[in-house]
Write a protein that holds these residues in place. Structure first.
Motif, PDB file in Angstrom:
ATOM      1  N   CYS A  72       0.829  -1.205   0.000  1.00 13.73           N
ATOM      2  CA  CYS A  72       0.000   0.000   0.000  1.00 13.73           C
ATOM      3  C   CYS A  72       0.861   1.251   0.000  1.00 13.73           C
ATOM      4  CB  CYS A  72      -0.904   0.015   1.225  1.00 13.73           C
ATOM      5  SG  CYS A  72      -1.971  -1.435   1.349  1.00 13.73           S
ATOM      6  N   ASN A  86      -3.762   3.796  -1.129  1.00 18.32           N
ATOM      7  CA  ASN A  86      -3.957   3.050  -2.371  1.00 18.32           C
ATOM      8  C   ASN A  86      -3.357   1.667  -2.197  1.00 18.32           C
ATOM      9  OD1 ASN A  86      -2.478   2.222  -5.207  1.00 18.32           O
ATOM     10  ND2 ASN A  86      -4.575   2.915  -5.438  1.00 18.32           N
ATOM     11  N   HIS A  88      -1.768  -1.035  -3.834  1.00 18.91           N
ATOM     12  CA  HIS A  88      -1.092  -1.241  -5.114  1.00 18.91           C
ATOM     13  C   HIS A  88      -1.080  -2.722  -5.501  1.00 18.91           C
ATOM     14  CE1 HIS A  88       1.413  -0.137  -8.453  1.00 18.91           C
ATOM     15  NE2 HIS A  88       2.212  -1.149  -8.149  1.00 18.91           N
ATOM     16  N   ASP A  89      -0.881  -3.592  -4.528  1.00 20.90           N
ATOM     17  CA  ASP A  89      -0.919  -5.042  -4.750  1.00 20.90           C
ATOM     18  C   ASP A  89      -1.711  -5.667  -3.620  1.00 20.90           C
ATOM     19  OD1 ASP A  89       1.191  -5.091  -6.876  1.00 20.90           O
ATOM     20  OD2 ASP A  89       2.530  -4.576  -5.210  1.00 20.90           O
TER      21      ASP A  89
END
Length: 163
Positions: A72, A86, A88-89
């Motif tokens: 994140c 966010n 991200h993964d």
């Protein structure tokens, strides 16, 4: 079955190595990029994330076995004048899917985002990744619009030449 979600200490060599291995497994998946990370990419991941003060990662363990991860990054909403997390993964290893691990990771991310006084959590998902979309919708994620007449938000990219 016990699910335990722990924040990664990027400076701990064992945790950084494990994060690289988990991300490599995700990258190799068809919903990743279709190829694993190189050994060098795995080695650089922890130190590179450690240099970013607004990054955090989580590893989910199922009965003590590493089963999933989340990477994140903090962003910022200019409209709300508050931070955003966010994702991200977010990945769960195939052998562990369907056990609630994604929900546990999302819950841990939400708790961290609340501690950071974030106004929202964002993520992107491939349109044909139906299991992930179902997991995100189950947790309360949805596509968004600012004004329905303007349409829904799209995630675009422009790759830059490698330096």
């Amino acid at each position: 079955m016990t699910i335990d979600v722990r924040r990664v200490d990027y400076r701990d060599p064992d945790q950084a190595r494990l994060l690289g291995e988990l991300l490599s497994a995700y990258a190799a998946d068809s919903m990743g990029r279709g190829r694993a990370l190189t050994a060098e990419e795995q080695r650089r991941l922890g130190p590179a994330l450690a240099q970013r003060p607004h990054a955090f990662s989580l590893i989910a363990y199922c009965d003590g076995v590493p089963a999933g991860l989340a990477n994140c990054l903090e962003s910022f909403s200019t409209f709300a004048c508050q931070p955003i997390v966010n994702i991200h993964d977010l990945a769960v290893l195939s052998d562990f899917r369907g056990r609630g691990i994604s929900q546990a990771l999302l819950g841990a991310i939400e708790a961290i985002a609340a501690d950071m006084n974030c106004c929202k959590i964002t993520l992107e998902v491939l349109s044909n990744n139906h299991p992930a979309k179902a997991a995100y919708e189950k947790y309360g994620f949805k596509g968004y619009t600012l004004d329905p007449e303007s349409g829904h938000a799209l995630f675009w990219e422009k790759p830059l030449a490698a330096s």
